[in-house]
Design an enzyme around this catalytic site. Structure first.
Site, PDB file in Angstrom:
ATOM      1  N   CYS A  82     -30.509   2.762  50.443  1.00 43.43           N
ATOM      2  CA  CYS A  82     -30.257   3.632  49.695  1.00 43.43           C
ATOM      3  C   CYS A  82     -30.594   3.225  48.181  1.00 43.43           C
ATOM      4  O   CYS A  82     -30.269   2.102  47.910  1.00 43.43           O
ATOM      5  CB  CYS A  82     -28.955   4.309  49.752  1.00 43.43           C
ATOM      6  SG  CYS A  82     -28.785   5.963  48.548  1.00 43.43           S
ATOM      7  N   ASP A  98     -29.128   4.229  45.953  1.00 45.69           N
ATOM      8  CA  ASP A  98     -27.694   4.314  45.056  1.00 45.69           C
ATOM      9  C   ASP A  98     -27.417   2.740  44.250  1.00 45.69           C
ATOM     10  O   ASP A  98     -27.439   1.812  45.033  1.00 45.69           O
ATOM     11  CB  ASP A  98     -26.771   4.500  45.951  1.00 45.69           C
ATOM     12  CG  ASP A  98     -25.272   5.045  45.349  1.00 45.69           C
ATOM     13  OD1 ASP A  98     -24.946   4.040  44.528  1.00 45.69           O
ATOM     14  OD2 ASP A  98     -24.987   6.042  45.631  1.00 45.69           O
ATOM     15  N   ARG A 147     -24.849   1.680  43.590  1.00 46.71           N
ATOM     16  CA  ARG A 147     -23.472   0.850  44.101  1.00 46.71           C
ATOM     17  C   ARG A 147     -23.779   0.143  45.452  1.00 46.71           C
ATOM     18  O   ARG A 147     -23.231  -0.465  45.982  1.00 46.71           O
ATOM     19  CB  ARG A 147     -22.646   1.985  44.174  1.00 46.71           C
ATOM     20  CG  ARG A 147     -22.234   2.484  43.030  1.00 46.71           C
ATOM     21  CD  ARG A 147     -21.490   3.874  43.505  1.00 46.71           C
ATOM     22  NE  ARG A 147     -21.887   4.926  44.347  1.00 46.71           N
ATOM     23  CZ  ARG A 147     -21.480   5.835  44.379  1.00 46.71           C
ATOM     24  NH1 ARG A 147     -20.465   6.230  44.301  1.00 46.71           N
ATOM     25  NH2 ARG A 147     -22.520   6.779  45.092  1.00 46.71           N
ATOM     26  N   HIS A 168     -24.673   4.473  53.492  1.00 49.41           N
ATOM     27  CA  HIS A 168     -23.309   4.023  52.815  1.00 49.41           C
ATOM     28  C   HIS A 168     -22.569   5.260  52.888  1.00 49.41           C
ATOM     29  O   HIS A 168     -23.278   6.298  52.716  1.00 49.41           O
ATOM     30  CB  HIS A 168     -23.366   3.539  51.516  1.00 49.41           C
ATOM     31  CG  HIS A 168     -23.978   4.598  50.363  1.00 49.41           C
ATOM     32  ND1 HIS A 168     -23.285   5.318  49.629  1.00 49.41           N
ATOM     33  CD2 HIS A 168     -25.511   4.786  50.261  1.00 49.41           C
ATOM     34  CE1 HIS A 168     -24.230   5.928  48.791  1.00 49.41           C
ATOM     35  NE2 HIS A 168     -25.554   5.652  49.213  1.00 49.41           N
ATOM     36  N   CYS A 217     -23.050   9.182  50.382  1.00 50.96           N
ATOM     37  CA  CYS A 217     -24.270   9.145  49.982  1.00 50.96           C
ATOM     38  C   CYS A 217     -24.293  10.423  49.234  1.00 50.96           C
ATOM     39  O   CYS A 217     -24.234  11.364  50.126  1.00 50.96           O
ATOM     40  CB  CYS A 217     -25.166   8.628  51.076  1.00 50.96           C
ATOM     41  SG  CYS A 217     -26.851   8.854  50.484  1.00 50.96           S
TER      42      CYS A 217
END
Ligand code: CO
Length: 196
Positions: free
Chosen positions: A42, A44, A46, A98, A101
């Protein structure tokens, strides 16, 4: 002073740190890359691929998009996969989702987000394929389970690409793995979906 000067400062310190440990690090790496892993994850912030598995530059070939999707006709993702498999000869493709999400959460809701809703539509398909399993779970459990089920679906999609099918037909060892990362504690989990 520019707004982003601190990033260049960070970069100098980072490069110096690596050179202090191994003076030839960049000169060796600039001649070739030989990663063993393709990471499809992803976008993302993080979930940074190399840091999660604590690997330095040169070790992981990476493709990231919203909700770690492998869409049958996404030539961006497919091109990364083809290069990784046919040119770099990587041994492992890892699809890593994750928990929590935002892409999955948005897909589960009914709000409009504009263009991205067309991308999220693929996650709604995964939700629809698994509606019986998801029914009866709390909202939080549904989100987390759909994050996992999405990884499972994308592992299948990777295996169904012409790239993986051709490689396997040619007798190459290529494993496809489905993992999920917990942004709450930094721990990876293997979803036991490995296809060899
Ligand atoms: Co995400």
């Amino acid at each position: 002073m520019g707004d982003l000067d601190h990033l260049f400062e960070n970069n100098k310190k980072w490069a110096k740190g690596l050179l202090d440990g191994e003076p030839e690090f960049f000169s060796k790496l600039s001649k070739q890359q030989n990663p063993k892993y393709l990471w499809i994850g992803c976008a993302d912030s993080r979930v940074p691929a190399n840091q999660i598995v604590d690997l330095p530059p040169g070790e992981v070939f990476v493709h990231r998009n919203i909700a770690n999707m492998v869409v049958h006709t996404d030539f961006n993702c497919l091109s990364v996969m083809q290069y990784a498999v046919e040119v770099l000869n990587i041994d492992h493709i890892i699809v890593c989702g994750h928990y929590g999400c935002g892409g999955i959460a948005s897909a589960m809701g009914s709000d409009d987000h504009g263009l991205i809703d067309n991308w999220l539509r693929h996650i709604k398909d995964v939700e629809r394929f698994n509606v019986d399993e998801l029914r009866g779970l709390s909202e939080q459990e549904q989100l987390n389970r759909l994050c996992e089920l999405n990884v499972v679906e994308q592992v299948t999609n990777v295996c169904n690409t012409t790239i993986v099918r051709d490689a396997r037909r040619a007798g190459e060892n290529l494993s496809v793995h489905g993992w999920i990362y917990d942004i709450g504690n930094g721990i990876l989990k293997d979803l036991q979906q490995t296809s060899k």
